[in-house]
Design an enzyme around this catalytic site. Sequence first.
Site, PDB file in Angstrom:
ATOM      1  N   TYR A   1     -27.708 -17.422  17.561  1.00  0.00           N
ATOM      2  CA  TYR A   1     -27.593 -15.887  17.499  1.00  0.00           C
ATOM      3  C   TYR A   1     -26.757 -15.521  18.712  1.00  0.00           C
ATOM      4  CZ  TYR A   1     -28.668 -10.865  17.443  1.00  0.00           C
ATOM      5  OH  TYR A   1     -28.416  -9.550  17.575  1.00  0.00           O
TER       6      TYR A   1
ATOM      7  N   GLU B   1     -22.573  -8.438  15.449  1.00  0.00           N
ATOM      8  CA  GLU B   1     -23.572  -9.367  15.489  1.00  0.00           C
ATOM      9  C   GLU B   1     -23.258 -10.534  14.440  1.00  0.00           C
ATOM     10  OE1 GLU B   1     -28.322  -8.840  14.906  1.00  0.00           O
ATOM     11  OE2 GLU B   1     -27.064  -7.997  13.299  1.00  0.00           O
TER      12      GLU B   1
END
Length: 432
Positions: free
Chosen positions: A153, A241
């Site tokens: 991530y 993101e």
Amino acid sequence: MAAPLAGQAGAVLRDLALRSARLRGGFPAVQLTPRRWLNLQEYQSKKIMADHGVTVQRFFVADSANDALEAAQRLKAKEIVLKAQILAGGRGKGIFNSGLRGGVHLTKDPKTVEQLAKQMIGYNLSTKQTPKDGVTVKKVMVAEALDISRETYFAILMDRACNGPVMVGSPQGGVDIEEVAVTSPELIFKEEIDIFEGIKDRQALQMAKNLGFQGPLQQQAADQIKKLYNLFLKIDATQVEVNPFGETPEGQVVCFDAKINFDDNAEFRQKEIFAMDDKSENEPIENEAAKYDLKYIGLDGNIACFVNGAGLAMATCDIISLNGGKPANFLDLGGGVKEAQVYQAFKLLTTDPKVEAILVNIFGGIVNCAIIANGITKACRELGLKVPLVVRLEGTNVYEAQRILSESGLPITSAKDLEDAAKKAVASVAKK
């Protein structure tokens, strides 16, 4: 130096989770429908990233089954992924009114892509995030399917506490990152970036190392991180993101899925990006509100909330709920308010048949309360307002505003503070 700053990074992610939970209806007090003011389809976000040198899957966009077939043939990929393009999440488990199940399909045969596209394009796809009847699919993305050997991530976001951009990463990607922040905070890494100096090579390398990239992949990941930061700055993003930010068995670092949030205040210099805004899936009332620089989110209650500022809007919704009422919406005026906007706002609110009362809650800093008051009285007279109206005004020119309202001769209920306003609005509905 980048380190597992679990407390700080966890706070950043919990803050993000808190805000998104409110907008997803995560709190029992208020149920909100998620909306972004700039809506980009997946293929549009991927194109922006590719244009800035970020590695994404090869893809084409098609608006017919024949175009989808041609795109699949042009890809010359071992395996192809076909994705319906709608803004709502949960596409993979969605159902089309054509009978097809799933808005995401894998195949090795271009002919199958054509057959699937015939059952997607022009049909409604229903997911947990769409209206009951679903959303019409107008385009599909035909992309090269890549195997993912490891998922991480990575995000860059503006953080007020740091007065600038912050990188947040975790070697545990492909899952709900807010959950990771709670259950395994030691796996969250945070790195502040000096916005004047920009990202340094050592910072990008350290983050790549923290994400678990090894050998040549570490430098490759660092290069992608730097390109993502440059993208973040160049397009005036508030958040980029990437989840998953992964590696393939062939040794390639790829941004497989990304979410980009933009600063609305930068629209004047990001005209090309804002021109991509897909409003086709918005409720008609939202698009109408946007014409007058109003931000509208529909809820399922019967008390309309007319406010200035998203924070005040959520507080107003919450306090209505705490006093036993249910907000019907929140309509945000923003800062530079004009009398005509107030009139249009009332016009929008009164077209909603669910609305049985209106609560106006304005805190005038840069907003002149007298302008609000003049707009309210004009709207009440010209629209023939038939529902109870409770008004709480505070701040700039508030005494003049109160005089305008009290001398109007209109049935307007004034409130001394937000608590008082909420109680009066709830009581006015209960009397019916």
